[in-house]
Design a protein around this motif. Structure first.
Motif, short mmCIF file in Angstrom:
data_model
loop_
_atom_site.label_atom_id
_atom_site.label_comp_id
_atom_site.label_asym_id
_atom_site.label_seq_id
_atom_site.Cartn_x
_atom_site.Cartn_y
_atom_site.Cartn_z
N SER A 97 73.98 60.88 80.58
CA SER A 97 74.55 59.62 79.80
C SER A 97 75.38 59.78 78.50
O SER A 97 74.77 60.90 77.70
CB SER A 97 73.62 58.30 79.73
N HIS B 126 66.15 58.58 68.17
CA HIS B 126 66.61 57.43 68.68
C HIS B 126 67.47 56.82 67.54
O HIS B 126 68.64 56.63 67.79
CB HIS B 126 65.60 56.37 69.16
N TYR C 82 74.41 58.42 75.55
CA TYR C 82 73.25 58.57 74.87
C TYR C 82 72.38 60.03 74.84
O TYR C 82 72.45 60.82 73.82
CB TYR C 82 72.34 57.63 74.96
N VAL D 46 78.29 52.41 70.98
CA VAL D 46 76.88 51.63 71.42
C VAL D 46 77.21 51.11 73.04
O VAL D 46 76.36 51.25 73.89
CB VAL D 46 76.18 50.59 70.50
N LYS E 160 76.82 53.68 75.69
CA LYS E 160 75.71 54.75 75.57
C LYS E 160 75.10 54.99 76.97
O LYS E 160 74.60 55.89 76.99
CB LYS E 160 74.60 54.04 74.46
N ASP E 161 75.08 54.09 77.90
CA ASP E 161 74.33 54.20 79.19
C ASP E 161 75.34 54.95 80.22
O ASP E 161 74.75 55.07 81.31
CB ASP E 161 73.72 53.13 79.70
N ALA F 65 82.54 60.82 71.68
CA ALA F 65 81.15 60.98 72.13
C ALA F 65 80.60 62.53 71.73
O ALA F 65 79.64 62.80 71.19
CB ALA F 65 80.80 60.81 73.49
N VAL G 125 70.66 58.84 66.84
CA VAL G 125 71.54 58.78 67.94
C VAL G 125 72.29 57.50 67.77
O VAL G 125 73.46 57.42 67.99
CB VAL G 125 70.97 58.90 69.27
N MET G 126 71.57 56.32 67.67
CA MET G 126 72.17 55.09 67.60
C MET G 126 73.03 55.26 66.52
O MET G 126 73.96 54.18 66.62
CB MET G 126 71.01 54.04 67.75
N LEU H 193 76.22 56.50 67.38
CA LEU H 193 76.95 55.86 68.40
C LEU H 193 77.57 54.72 67.85
O LEU H 193 78.76 54.33 67.96
CB LEU H 193 76.07 55.46 69.32
N GLN H 194 76.86 53.97 66.68
CA GLN H 194 77.36 52.82 66.28
C GLN H 194 78.57 53.34 65.45
O GLN H 194 79.33 52.63 65.12
CB GLN H 194 76.40 52.16 65.39
#
Length: 197
Positions: free
Chosen positions: A99, A120, A101, A133, A136-137, A151, A123-124, A127-128
């Motif tokens: 993914s 976590h 993430y 976000v 992410k999946d 990404a 990474v978040m 992504l933000q």
């Protein structure tokens, strides 16, 4: 006394067989600067980046990161210098079965830089910062070309590098997305103070 350049190439020559790619390249990049290397396909842009990362050694000349040779140092020194870099490859180079993430978390896991809640959070945060976000999946096959490149940047930023290297960051993007991406590179320089090529 002048500040040591963060990246310096001195009289770098490189040939593959009889084909001379680099012919005496000199580059000096100071901390916080952004340098753009322009040229048609096959003129040595990617080869130049490979010299900076120490993946290719010059036939003549040398390449320095923060005053240390990355071309002819021991592997331990090269690894230390590479740890200061983040690289965005042409296609984003995401792993298809992971993914977004998991792709962004990969350098942290591979180099055992962080784990658990710290990983976590890192990474978040990236992504933000790159407005990813919502994706992410998703797998790389389920997101746009522009999102793949973002990404790729998020992954490159997780180790908090001093240097970011982009290999044709706007190739395959339409003019509007290319402009958005160029603005993103300038934002990285302004807000994170990274040195970029």
């Amino acid at each position: 006394m002048s500040e040591t350049p963060i990246i310096e190439m001195k009289n770098v020559h490189k040939a593959f067989g009889s084909r001379k790619i680099l012919k005496g390249v000199d580059i000096v990049v100071k901390k916080g600067e952004t340098m753009v290397i322009l040229g048609p396909s096959g003129t040595g842009k990617s080869v130049t980046l490979k010299h900076i990362t120490g993946l290719v050694a010059p036939d003549e000349g040398d390449c320095f990161i923060l005053g240390e040779s990355i071309s002819f140092s021991k592997e331990k020194v090269r690894e230390k210098l590479r740890a200061k870099m983040g690289v965005l490859f042409q296609s984003g180079a995401l792993i298809n079965w992971l993914s977004v993430y998991e792709n962004v978390a990969l350098p942290l896991r591979e180099h055992k830089i962080s784990s658990g809640e710290e990983l976590h959070k890192n990474v978040m945060e990236k992504l933000q910062w790159l407005d990813l976000v919502v994706a992410k999946d998703n797998l790389p096959s389920d997101i746009s070309g522009g999102m793949k490149k973002r990404a790729g940047i998020a992954r490159a930023l997780t180790t908090n590098p001093e240097i970011l290297l982009y290999d044709e960051p706007t190739s395959g993007l339409d003019p509007v997305m290319s402009n958005v991406f160029n603005e993103l590179i300038l934002r990285l320089k302004k807000e994170l103070h990274v040195t970029s090529i």
